[in-house]
Design a protein around this motif. Structure first.
Motif, PDB file in Angstrom:
ATOM      1  N   GLU A 218       0.946  -1.047  -0.069  1.00 16.21           N
ATOM      2  CA  GLU A 218       0.231  -0.144   0.189  1.00 16.21           C
ATOM      3  C   GLU A 218       0.957   1.227  -0.038  1.00 16.21           C
ATOM      4  OE1 GLU A 218      -3.228   0.191   2.923  1.00 16.21           O
ATOM      5  OE2 GLU A 218      -4.109  -1.891   2.076  1.00 16.21           O
ATOM      6  N   GLN A 219       2.295   1.205   0.069  1.00 18.45           N
ATOM      7  CA  GLN A 219       2.942   2.236  -0.120  1.00 18.45           C
ATOM      8  C   GLN A 219       3.096   2.862  -1.421  1.00 18.45           C
ATOM      9  OE1 GLN A 219       6.717   1.206   2.009  1.00 18.45           O
ATOM     10  NE2 GLN A 219       6.047   1.472   3.815  1.00 18.45           N
ATOM     11  N   PRO A 220       3.431   3.992  -1.616  1.00 12.31           N
ATOM     12  CA  PRO A 220       3.840   4.321  -3.052  1.00 12.31           C
ATOM     13  C   PRO A 220       4.798   3.796  -3.678  1.00 12.31           C
ATOM     14  CG  PRO A 220       3.233   6.367  -1.549  1.00 12.31           C
ATOM     15  CD  PRO A 220       3.306   5.229  -0.569  1.00 12.31           C
ATOM     16  N   SER A 221       4.594   3.016  -4.676  1.00 13.41           N
ATOM     17  CA  SER A 221       5.786   2.270  -5.211  1.00 13.41           C
ATOM     18  C   SER A 221       6.698   3.182  -6.405  1.00 13.41           C
ATOM     19  CB  SER A 221       5.318   1.084  -6.187  1.00 13.41           C
ATOM     20  OG  SER A 221       4.843   0.255  -5.249  1.00 13.41           O
ATOM     21  N   VAL A 222       7.564   2.813  -6.925  1.00 12.87           N
ATOM     22  CA  VAL A 222       8.531   3.384  -7.599  1.00 12.87           C
ATOM     23  C   VAL A 222       8.753   2.701  -9.086  1.00 12.87           C
ATOM     24  CG1 VAL A 222      10.819   4.762  -8.143  1.00 12.87           C
ATOM     25  CG2 VAL A 222       9.842   4.734  -5.811  1.00 12.87           C
ATOM     26  N   TRP A 223       8.606   3.198 -10.036  1.00 13.05           N
ATOM     27  CA  TRP A 223       8.598   2.750 -11.416  1.00 13.05           C
ATOM     28  C   TRP A 223       9.598   3.236 -12.409  1.00 13.05           C
ATOM     29  CZ3 TRP A 223       6.096  -1.980 -10.967  1.00 13.05           C
ATOM     30  CH2 TRP A 223       4.855  -2.018 -10.122  1.00 13.05           C
ATOM     31  N   ILE A 224      10.087   2.388 -13.554  1.00 12.18           N
ATOM     32  CA  ILE A 224      10.766   2.866 -14.598  1.00 12.18           C
ATOM     33  C   ILE A 224       9.625   2.594 -15.804  1.00 12.18           C
ATOM     34  CG2 ILE A 224      12.663   2.543 -16.283  1.00 12.18           C
ATOM     35  CD1 ILE A 224      14.580   2.460 -13.910  1.00 12.18           C
ATOM     36  N   PHE A 225       9.370   3.559 -16.510  1.00  6.03           N
ATOM     37  CA  PHE A 225       8.401   3.533 -17.698  1.00  6.03           C
ATOM     38  C   PHE A 225       9.351   3.589 -18.917  1.00  6.03           C
ATOM     39  CE2 PHE A 225       3.897   4.229 -16.079  1.00  6.03           C
ATOM     40  CZ  PHE A 225       4.050   3.030 -14.985  1.00  6.03           C
ATOM     41  N   GLN A 226       9.528   2.936 -19.802  1.00  6.11           N
ATOM     42  CA  GLN A 226      10.188   2.822 -20.898  1.00  6.11           C
ATOM     43  C   GLN A 226       9.761   3.344 -22.403  1.00  6.11           C
ATOM     44  OE1 GLN A 226      14.125   0.419 -22.645  1.00  6.11           O
ATOM     45  NE2 GLN A 226      12.169  -0.894 -22.138  1.00  6.11           N
ATOM     46  N   GLY A 227      10.296   4.073 -22.885  1.00  5.99           N
ATOM     47  CA  GLY A 227       9.568   4.517 -24.287  1.00  5.99           C
ATOM     48  C   GLY A 227      10.825   4.390 -25.230  1.00  5.99           C
ATOM     49  N   ASN A 228      10.237   3.994 -26.517  1.00  7.82           N
ATOM     50  CA  ASN A 228      11.400   3.707 -27.573  1.00  7.82           C
ATOM     51  C   ASN A 228      11.356   4.838 -28.572  1.00  7.82           C
ATOM     52  OD1 ASN A 228      13.039   2.680 -29.989  1.00  7.82           O
ATOM     53  ND2 ASN A 228      12.247   0.539 -29.557  1.00  7.82           N
TER      54      ASN A 228
END
Length: 828
Positions: A218-228
Motif C-alpha cells: 500500500e505504500q507508494p511504489s517507484v517505477w521505470i516506464f520505458q519508451g522507444n
C-alpha cells in the motif's frame, strides 16, 4: 456485464475446466489434470503483461502470450529453461482455448479488457517472501514459504471464532481489513493451543510477514516506464508536455495512483529523461492516433491499459544511463537492465536512493562485485564445454587451425561492449527484436570477456560425445578476414578423439562448468586417465591487520580466537543474529592462511534433514540404480590430507540445526584434536576404508544464540568444540570508526537507541544477552540514506521485536515508538 471480473466468476470457470479435462481425457491421472488446469491460468495468475482473455481469441494471440510468459520467467523467476517451461504452459493454454471455444465461445470478447478483482494475494505474497531475508541474513526456503502460506490459508478456521472471519487470510487484500481480522485472532482463547498443534509458530510469524507485505503493497511504489525513440518522440513529449499518458502493460495490478515514475528512453544512448507522479490507477484507454509525437503508425490499435503521469522534473538522459547503473553494485540488478524488452519495471527503495543521488550530484559509486567471493582469487583456471558449430561441423577446421570460434559475426568486435546487456541490445537490433537473447548474450560475453589464457575447453558433439580437450592460449580476438566464425580464441587441442559423455551434455553453445567440481573431475579422468595437477594459483594476501579492519574484534580477542582454533581444532562462533559470524569465520581462515585461498575453505549449512549420507558418504540414485557418492567433508579431508603442510578450514553454518551425532556418525571421536591423523583411523560405514580427519583440518561452526526453537547439542559433541562468544560490537573501536565515517546523525541516534534496547533485552529473563541485536544490521556498504535506515527499522528490527515479545504488545509498541523517534530527531 460489470466492468470487473470477480474472483468467484474465475473460480467457477476453473472448476468447470477441471471437470472438462477429466471427461475429455479419462486416461489422465488426477495429478495431470490438476497440473494442466493450474498451468492454463499461469499468465492470469502472474500478470505477465498481456490481456489473458484476449490471448484466447486466436492461435496468433496464443503465440503472443507465449512470448510474454517466457519474458516473465526470464526476468522474474529462477528459471534457466524458460523456453521449455513455456511449452508446458502453452500446451495447457491450448487445452483451455479448446474448452472455451466449445463451452463459452463469446467469453474472450466479453471479458477482454476488463479488470480483475484482486481476490487472493497468495502468489504475490510468495513472490515477495522469496526476496525477504531472515534475521540471520539467509533467504527463506521454498519449504518455509509454503508452510507459512498453508498456515495463513487454513489455520484461522481451526480457531472456531464467534466473530465471523474469512478462513483464508490471503483474501484480506487491504491492510485495514487485515488488521481488524488480526486483532480478533489475537484475542482467540485457543490461539496458543492451535498454533502449538501446527508447530513452528508458522501462523503467528506468517501473519506478521503478511502484515509487512500489505504495508509495503500500500505504500507508494517507484517505477521505470520505458519508451522507444524509434516509435515515439519521448524526449520531445517530455520537454513539451506537463502530462503524459503511458501504457501499463506489465504490473498493472500493482501500479497505482500516487506512485513515482521515472521516464526512460531506450537504446544504447538512452537513460532517465524525467520523473513524475502517476495520477490514476491503470484503466482502459483508446489509442490516440493523432498524437503529434508518434513516429510512424500507432503502436496501439485497440483499447489498452494506461495511466496518466504528471511530469515534475526533467533531466538530460546522459545523467543516469544504462551503463552507469550497471557499474554500481546496488543498481546492477534493476529489472530494466536484466530484461529491457518491456514497458514497466519496478524500482526498489534502495535503488531509487542511488538514482536520486546520481540526479542530485551527491552520488558515491559502489563498484560492482561478483556474487561469489571467488573474485578474491587473482588467477584461477576455469573449465568450459563448447560446441564447434552445429553437430560439430567446424571441429576439423578448429583443430587444424588451433582455434575455437563462435558465430553472431554481424555484431563486430565484441570487445567494444561493456556488459552483457549491451550485447543483448545489439543482438535485438541486428537480428530479432522480439527475442531476449538471455543464453546467447551470456555466451558471447563469456567468450569475449571471461574465457582466459590457461582455461581448459572440452569440445562436444550433440549431447552425448566429447571430441577433445584443449588449453586456451590467447585472449579473445576478432578476425574480419574470415567468412564466418570471426570471434576467436587460440587453443592447443592437445587431446582429440571420441569419448562417450557420462550422461547428457549441456545443450548450450558455451557453458562454464567450473563450479561443478565433481563433473570436471569426471571429464578430466575420462580424457586424461587421471587428473593433472594445475598450475599454482595466485591469491591476494590477507593479514591480521586486514582481519581487524573488517571484523569488529579487538586484537586481544582475535589472538584468543586464533589460538583456540589452532589448539582445539574445532570452534563454534556463537552470538545473536547480526553479529557477522559467517563473515568473521571466512576472514579468520584467510588471516591464518595469510592469503584468500578459497580452495582451502569449504562451507556447508546444516538443517534438520541433513544426514551422514549428505555429509560423509552414502548411496544416491544415478538413473540406472544407486552409486556410492562421497560427501563434502570426506572429499575435503582427502584434499587436505595430500597437502598436510598447510591449514584447511571446514565452515558449518547453522551447526545446531542438524542432528550432529547422526551427521558425524563414527567420525565423532576423530574430531578431537588428539585423535587426528592416520594413527587413529576408523573403518567407514559405507566403504571398506580406514579413514581419519587430518590434523590440518579445522572446523568452524556458527550458531545463533537467539534460536530457541532448537535443543542444545548433546554433551558428547559439546565437549569436542570450544565456544567463542561474538557479542554486538557497537562499542568496539572498529565499529566506532565505521560509524564516524558515515557522518549520519540519524544513524548515530538509532545506534544509541539500539544499545539501550540491547540492555533491556539482556536483562529480560525470558530472553537474555543471546537475543541482543547485532551490529551488522548497520554495516551495509554505501547504503546509509534515510530510506535505507527506515527500512532497517521497519522491516528488520521491528519484526524481530514482535517475535521476541509477541505476548507483550506494550513493549513492542513502546520500543517501536522509541526507534522511530530516534530517526526523526525525537519527533514521531
Amino acid at each position: 456485464m460489470s466492468d470487473t471480473i470477480s474472483a468467484e466468476q474465475v473460480n467457477r470457470l476453473r472448476k468447470e475446466f477441471r471437470e472438462y479435462l477429466r471427461q475429455s481425457h479419462p486416461e489422465w491421472k488426477d495429478s495431470t489434470v490438476s497440473t494442466v488446469a493450474s498451468d492454463a491460468f499461469y499468465a492470469l495468475n502472474n500478470n505477465v503483461g498481456v490481456d489473458f482473455w484476449e490471448s484466447l481469441e486466436s492461435e496468433d494471440s496464443l503465440r503472443i502470450v507465449s512470448h510474454a510468459i517466457r519474458g516473465y520467467l526470464e526476468r522474474t523467476a529462477d528459471v534457466t529453461r524458460a523456453r521449455e517451461r513455456v511449452e508446458g504452459y502453452l500446451s495447457a493454454l491450448g487445452h483451455f482455448k479448446t474448452f472455451i471455444d466449445e463451452k463459452h465461445p463469446t467469453l474472450p470478447e466479453d471479458w477482454k479488457g476488463k479488470s480483475m478483482s484482486q481476490g487472493n494475494l497468495k502468489s504475490d505474497f510468495a513472490a515477495w517472501m522469496k526476496k525477504q531475508k531472515k534475521d540471520s541474513g539467509e533467504a527463506y526456503s521454498k519449504n518455509t514459504i509454503n508452510t507459512y502460506a498453508a498456515a495463513l490459508r487454513s489455520t484461522t478456521a481451526k480457531l472456531h471464532l464467534e466473530e465471523p472471519l474469512r478462513g483464508d487470510l490471503f483474501t484480506y487484500t487491504s491492510l485495514d481489513d487485515f488488521l481488524r481480522a488480526y486483532t480478533i485472532i489475537q484475542r482467540a482463547p485457543n490461539l496458543k493451543e492451535v498454533e502449538a498443534a501446527a508447530g513452528n509458530k508458522a501462523y503467528s510469524r506468517g501473519m506478521l510477514l503478511y502484515k509487512g507485505f500489505l504495508e509495503e503493497l500500500e505504500q507508494p511504489s517507484v517505477w521505470i516506464f520505458q519508451g522507444n525513440p524509434k516509435y515515439y518522440d519521448v524526449l520531445g513529449a517530455v520537454e513539451s508536455l506537463e502530462q503524459l499518458t503511458w501504457a501499463a502493460n506489465q504490473y498493472s495490478k500493482r501500479i497505482k495512483r500516487g506512485d513515482k515514475v521515472y521516464i526512460w528512453i531506450s537504446g544504447s544512448e538512452g537513460g532517465i529523461a524525467a520523473s513524475g507522479k502517476i495520477l490514476c490507477d491503470p484503466e482502459l484507454r483508446d489509442p490516440n492516433e493523432k498524437d503529434p509525437y508518434l513516429r510512424g503508425e500507432p503502436l496501439k490499435t485497440e483499447p489498452y491499459r494506461a495511466v496518466d503521469i504528471r511530469i515534475l522534473r526533467r533531466f538530460p538522459p546522459q545523467k543516469v544511463t544504462r551503463i552507469r547503473l550497471l557499474e554500481d553494485e546496488r543498481t546492477k540488478g534493476l529489472e530494466i537492465l536484466a530484461y529491457p524488452g518491456a514497458t514497466n519495471f519496478p524500482v526498489t527503495k534502495a535503488q531509487e536512493e542511488v538514482i536520486e543521488s546520481m540526479l542530485s550530484e551527491s552520488y558515491k559509486p559502489v563498484p560492482v562485485k561478483n556474487d561469489d567471493e571467488d573474485e578474491e582469487v587473482l588467477s584461477k583456471r576455469r573449465y568450459w564445454i563448447f560446441s564447434p558449430g552445429p553437430r560439430a561441423r567446424e571441429w576439423e577446421e578448429f583443430v587444424s587451425q588451433e582455434i575455437m570460434g563462435i558465430l553472431w559475426d554481424e555484431l563486430g568486435d565484441l570487445a567494444r561492449f561493456g556488459s552483457k546487456e549491451e550485447i543483448k541490445i545489439a543482438m535485438r537490433e541486428k537480428y530479432d527484436p522480439s527475442r531476449s537473447y538471455i543464453n546467447d548474450g551470456l555466451a558471447l560475453w563469456q567468450f569475449a570477456h571471461e574465457i582466459a589464457e590457461g582455461d581448459i575447453v572440452y569440445a562436444k558433439r550433440g549431447t552425448d560425445t566429447i571430441l577433445g580437450r584443449g588449453m586456451v592460449t590467447s585472449d579473445y580476438f576478432y578476425d574480419v578476414n574470415r567468412s564466418e566464425y570471426r570471434h576467436l580464441h587460440k587453443v592447443n587441442w592437445e587431446h582429440r578423439g571420441e569419448w562417450e559423455h557420462p550422461g547428457q551434455v549441456a545443450v548450450k553453445t558455451l557453458t562454464d562448468i567450473t563450479p561443478y567440481t565433481e563433473y570436471v573431475a569426471q571429464l578430466e579422468a575420462l580424457i586424461l586417465g587421471e587428473i593433472k595437477e594445475e598450475s599454482p594459483v595466485l591469491y591476494s594476501a590477507y593479514t591480521e591487520e586486514d582481519f581487524l579492519k573488517e571484523v569488529f574484534l579487538c586484537p586481544e580477542s582475535y589472538k584468543k580466537l586464533k589460538g583456540l582454533l589452532l589448539r582445539k581444532k574445532n570452534v563454534i562462533l556463537q552470538g545473536p543474529p547480526g553479529v557477522g559470524k559467517t563473515f568473521a569465520a571466512r576472514r579468520l581462515a584467510f588471516s591464518i592462511m595469510g592469503e584468500k585461498d578459497i580452495n582451502r575453505i569449504k562451507m556447508v549449512q546444516f538443517h534438520q534433514s541433513y544426514s551422514y549420507e549428505d555429509f560423509v558418504m552414502g548411496y544416491r540414485p544415478d538413473g540406472s540404480g544407486f552409486r556410492l557418492a562421497e560427501g563434502p567433508f570426506y572429499k575435503f579431508c582427502k584434499t587436505a590430507e595430500g597437502d598436510d603442510e598447510r591449514p584447511y578450514f571446514f565452515i558449518i553454518d547453522e551447526i545446531n540445526r542438524g542432528n550432529l551425532s547422526k551427521i558425524f556418525g563414527e567420525l565423532l571421536m576423530l574430531m578431537e584434536s588428539d585423535k587426528r591423523g592416520e594413527g587413529h583411523a576408523l573403518r567407514l560405514l559405507y566403504k571398506d576404508e580406514q579413514f581419519s580427519i587430518p590434523p590440518n583440518v579445522h572446523i568452524l561452526g556458527m550458531m545463533n544464540t537467539a534460536d530457541r526453537s532448537l535443543a542444545m547439542m548433546d554433551y558428547a559433541l559439546r565437549r569436542r568444540f570450544a565456544f567463542f562468544d561474538m557479542p554486538p560490537a557497537f562499542a568496539s573501536p572498529g565499529f566506532k570508526d565505521h560509524q564516524l565515517r558515515q557522518q549520519n546523525p540519524s544513524l548515530d541516534a538509532l545506534i544509541a537507541m539500539v544499545e539501550q534496547l540491547n540492555k533491556v533485552i539482556g536483562e529480560d529473563s525470558s530472553l537474555g544477552e543471546g537475543f541482543r541485536i547485532g551490529h551488522s544490521y548497520f554495516c551495509t556498504p554505501g547504503l546509509y540514506g534515510p530510506e535505507w535506515i527506515d527500512s532497517v527499522v521497519e522491516y528488520e528490527l521491528l519484526p524481530l521485536l514482535q517475535e521476541y515479545w509477541f505476548d507483550e504488545p506494550s513493549k513492542i509498541e513502546d520500543w517501536s515508538a522509541r526507534l522511530r523517534r530516534a530517526l526523526h530527531g525525537g519527533e514521531y
